[in-house]
Structures are given as structure tokens and as C-alpha cells.
Scaffold this active site. Structure first.
Site, PDB file in Angstrom:
ATOM      1  CG  HIS A 101     -94.324  62.244  34.249  1.00  0.00           C
ATOM      2  ND1 HIS A 101     -94.083  62.234  36.172  1.00  0.00           N
ATOM      3  CD2 HIS A 101     -93.856  60.476  34.175  1.00  0.00           C
ATOM      4  CE1 HIS A 101     -93.874  60.474  36.690  1.00  0.00           C
ATOM      5  NE2 HIS A 101     -94.336  59.335  35.388  1.00  0.00           N
ATOM      6  CG  ASP A 131     -94.204  63.863  38.133  1.00  0.00           C
ATOM      7  OD1 ASP A 131     -95.763  64.015  37.210  1.00  0.00           O
ATOM      8  OD2 ASP A 131     -94.395  62.747  38.408  1.00  0.00           O
ATOM      9  N   GLY A 214     -93.695  52.580  33.731  1.00  0.00           N
ATOM     10  CA  GLY A 214     -95.263  52.401  33.837  1.00  0.00           C
ATOM     11  C   GLY A 214     -95.360  52.286  35.129  1.00  0.00           C
ATOM     12  CG  ASN A 215     -94.296  50.699  39.176  1.00  0.00           C
ATOM     13  OD1 ASN A 215     -93.040  49.621  38.441  1.00  0.00           O
ATOM     14  ND2 ASN A 215     -94.850  50.163  39.991  1.00  0.00           N
ATOM     15  CB  SER A 216     -95.167  57.082  37.067  1.00  0.00           C
ATOM     16  OG  SER A 216     -93.344  56.832  36.802  1.00  0.00           O
ATOM     17  CG  LEU A 270     -87.667  85.014  42.362  1.00  0.00           C
ATOM     18  CD1 LEU A 270     -85.624  84.776  42.110  1.00  0.00           C
ATOM     19  CD2 LEU A 270     -87.771  86.485  43.319  1.00  0.00           C
ATOM     20  N   GLY A 271     -88.187  87.235  38.065  1.00  0.00           N
ATOM     21  CA  GLY A 271     -88.665  87.865  36.549  1.00  0.00           C
ATOM     22  C   GLY A 271     -87.240  88.031  36.748  1.00  0.00           C
ATOM     23  CG  MET A 274     -82.034  83.207  37.939  1.00  0.00           C
ATOM     24  SD  MET A 274     -83.052  83.108  38.856  1.00  0.00           S
ATOM     25  CE  MET A 274     -84.502  82.624  38.599  1.00  0.00           C
TER      26      MET A 274
END
Length: 363
Positions: A101, A131, A214-216, A270-271, A274
């Protein structure tokens, strides 16, 4: 003879008086001077004590120069910033781990090292569900490579610290925050589309070390300076404080190796469309209050071939209970394309089980 006796009495009296006064003087000296000497010794001992607590400074130094600030650009304008760290140097390249992200909307990416050298980085690969993203730079720019740890020996209560660029990278780059490992294998529901409905679950480490925007992508390290996780999320509200999360380094490296080899991450599907059973408004004739409600089934899909229908409610995948769409995806993506797995579901009030052969979605 009488005079001799009298003289003896006088001498005895004198001796007794002398002994008495000597004893009194000795006692006076003991009371007067000994307490002062004891007090002086105690005071001197306290004053000589020197407390030196270097904390985790040595551990921070080990990882510090491997940490980079990541700048993402859109149309030549700075769009967002995050954090990453060099985990490998090989064949003239420095490899950097960060979060998907952090870079997913970028036209271009630059990384800044602790010596303020800014260089362009190439995106090797990324995955939104994990991620995780991997970048590369010319290895000549790399100042240090982080030492990687593992979580098999990590214990709840271990000292950990994060290094990153919270809030404003220009002002707070390479900020260090300290805490403990608060939990392992925490199942945290997240939304990949910024909606109010969670659509994915991540198994993460929990820490009370401060982690801010910002730490991500930055490292979560142990007291030996070894990276054990990649900081990814912060759970915060008016009721919750001090709960940060990190992706275990083992999980991140599994994806990183795939990206390095140029392999795509293929997940089964699965197609079906849901919804969480708890979110639908129509009345459902089933003896459960949680599960995944099937709205539509794609013709020719694995779900169609397994005879699943609109209105069915999935409650189990393999041996795992399914309470929400997020947990269904989490359990489904543990399997590989080509696997066969059982699904338990309610059709009305009747519990049924079917086997479904997993395939990949058409390109």
C-alpha cells in the site's frame, strides 16, 4: 594492720572509680562517633553509584542505516511517503522490503538513505493481500543490510522497536520507537478497498511500540537488532490505544522470493459473489447467524461445478469454520490452484457438504 586494710579499701575504691569512668568514656565515644561513621559510609556508597542505561542503542545502530524513506510520485508530484529497509544485496542490486500500500498507486518511486542520498527505485513485485512489495536500487547506494531474525524463538514480552518516518518524512525520518512484543499470530481483519466491510484477514505480530502513518513498511526489530516483522497497520480508536501490527518476516520473505524469481502469486477462486450473512437484509431460513451468503454463481466456475447455488450459506471450508467473507478468503488462499477442498453449507435448514476443485480466475 588496720591501716593496711584501710589503704586496700581506698585502692579498691579508686580502681572501681577509674574503671567506671573509663567505661563511661568508652560508651560515650561509641555512641557519639560510631553512628556518624556509619552514616558517612552509607552516604558515600550511595553517591558513588553510577547508573548507565544504554537501552537498545547498539541494536538500533545495527539496523538504522538499512532503513530508507520511500517517496512515491504521481505525474511527477510527491504523492505519499512510507518506510522500507534493505534486506539483501546481490548481483549489483540492493533489495528493499516495504508494504504494497506504500507504492501501489505510484508512477515512480524514490528511496532516501540515512546520508540523504535519494535514488530512483524499481518495483520488482507486490501483492495487495500480503501487503508486501520489493524494490531494487543499485547496490552502490546501499549503506547497510538489515540482519533478519525469526519468530520461532520470539516470546511475548520481548523488547522490540520500530524505525520509520511517521507523519512527515522530512521532519521525522528514522524515528525510533520502543515497546514489547504484545502478541503473536493475531488475526486482524482489514479492508483492502477502504470500505467499512473487512474483506481480508492477516496473521500478524502485535506490539505496543508507537506506529503511525508513514511507519508502514519499516522494520520491527528485536533487542538483537534483527528484523522480525514489517510494520503494516495501526489499530486506533477512542477505545483502543497502543496496538500496532507487523507482518512476520518469514511471511514477507516467502513473497519476496517469489517476486525476485519473477513468479506471479496465483490464488484460487470460487466463482461466486458473496456477502457476510450478518450484513444482508433479506430473511434467511437457516439455523445460523454468521457465515457467507452466496448471491450469484458464475456459470462454469468451480462453485457451479460443485453445485453451489444462490442463497446457499457457507459455514466451513475444509476443517475451518467460516464466519465472514474475510475469513473465507483467508482460508481459501491457504490452498493452491488445483487443490480439492470440502465446503459445508446450509441450503435452507439442511446442512450439506460438497468437494470443490479450485482453479484460477480467467485472465
Amino acid at each position: 594492720m588496720q591501716e593496711y586494710k584501710n589503704n586496700n579499701k581506698v585502692r579498691s575504691a579508686v580502681i572501681l572509680m577509674v574503671v567506671f569512668f573509663l567505661g563511661a568514656i568508652g560508651m560515650f565515644a561509641l555512641v557519639k562517633y560510631s553512628p556518624l561513621n556509619i552514616t558517612e559510609n552509607i552516604t558515600k556508597t550511595v553517591k558513588d553509584v553510577t547508573v548507565t542505561d544504554t537501552g537498545i542503542a547498539d541494536a538500533v545502530e545495527k539496523v538504522y542505516d538499512s532503513v530508507v524513506t520511500i517517496e512515491t510520485y504521481q505525474k511527477n508530484k510527491l504523492y505519499a511517503t512510507g518506510t522500507g529497509f534493505v534486506y539483501k544485496k546481490e548481483d549489483g542490486k540492493g533489495y528493499i522490503l516495504t508494504n504494497n500500500h506504500v507504492i501501489e498507486s505510484a508512477d515512480a518511486v524514490r528511496v532516501v538513505f540515512t546520508n540523504n542520498n535519494s535514488v530512483e527505485a524499481k518495483i520488482v513485485g507486490s501483492d495487495k493481500y500480503a501487503d508486501i512489495a520489493v524494490l531494487t536500487v543499485d547496490s552502490q547506494n546501499v549503506l547497510s543490510v538489515a540482519e533478519l531474525g525469526n519468530n520461532s524463538s520470539s516470546r511475548i514480552g520481548d523488547t522490540v522497536f520500530a524505525v520509520g518516518a511517521p507523519i512527515d518524512s522530512s521532519a521525522y525520518s528514522w524515528t525510533v520507537t520502543r515497546g514489547i512484543l504484545s502478541g503473536k499470530d493475531r488475526m486482524v481483519e482489514v479492508s483492502l478497498t477502504n470500505s467499512s466491510v473487512s474483506d481480508w484477514v492477516m496473521s500478524v505480530l502485535q506490539t505496543d511500540a508507537a506506529i503511525n502513518s508513514g511507519n508502514s513498511g519499516g522494520p520491527l526489530s528485536n533487542s538483537n537488532g534483527e528484523v522480525v516483522g514489517i510494520t503494516s497497520m495501526k489499530l486506533a480508536s477512542s477505545q483502543i490505544e497502543g496496538m500496532g501490527f507487523a507482518i512476520p518476516i518469514e511471511d514477507a520473505l516467502w513473497y519476496a522470493e517469489k517476486f525476485e524469481k519473477g513468479e506471479k502469486i496465483e490464488r484460487p477462486y470460487l466463482g461466486v459473489s458473496m456477502y457476510n450473512l450478518s450484513d444482508i437484509l433479506i430473511r434467511v431460513d437457516a439455523p445460523v447467524s454468521s457465515g457467507v451468503y452466496i448471491d450469484k454463481v458464475e456459470s462454469g466456475s468451480p462453485a457451479d461445478e460443485a453445485s453451489l447455488k444462490s442463497g446457499d450459506i457457507i459455514v466451513k471450508l475444509g476443517d475451518a469454520d467460516i464466519t465472514s467473507l474475510a475469513f473465507l478468503k483467508y482460508q481459501l488462499y491457504k490452498h493452491n490452484v488445483g487443490d480439492t477442498v470440502s465446503i459445508s453449507y446450509y441450503r435452507g435448514s439442511e446442512l450439506k457438504t460438497t468437494n470443490i476443485h479450485l482453479s484460477k480466475a480467467a485472465s
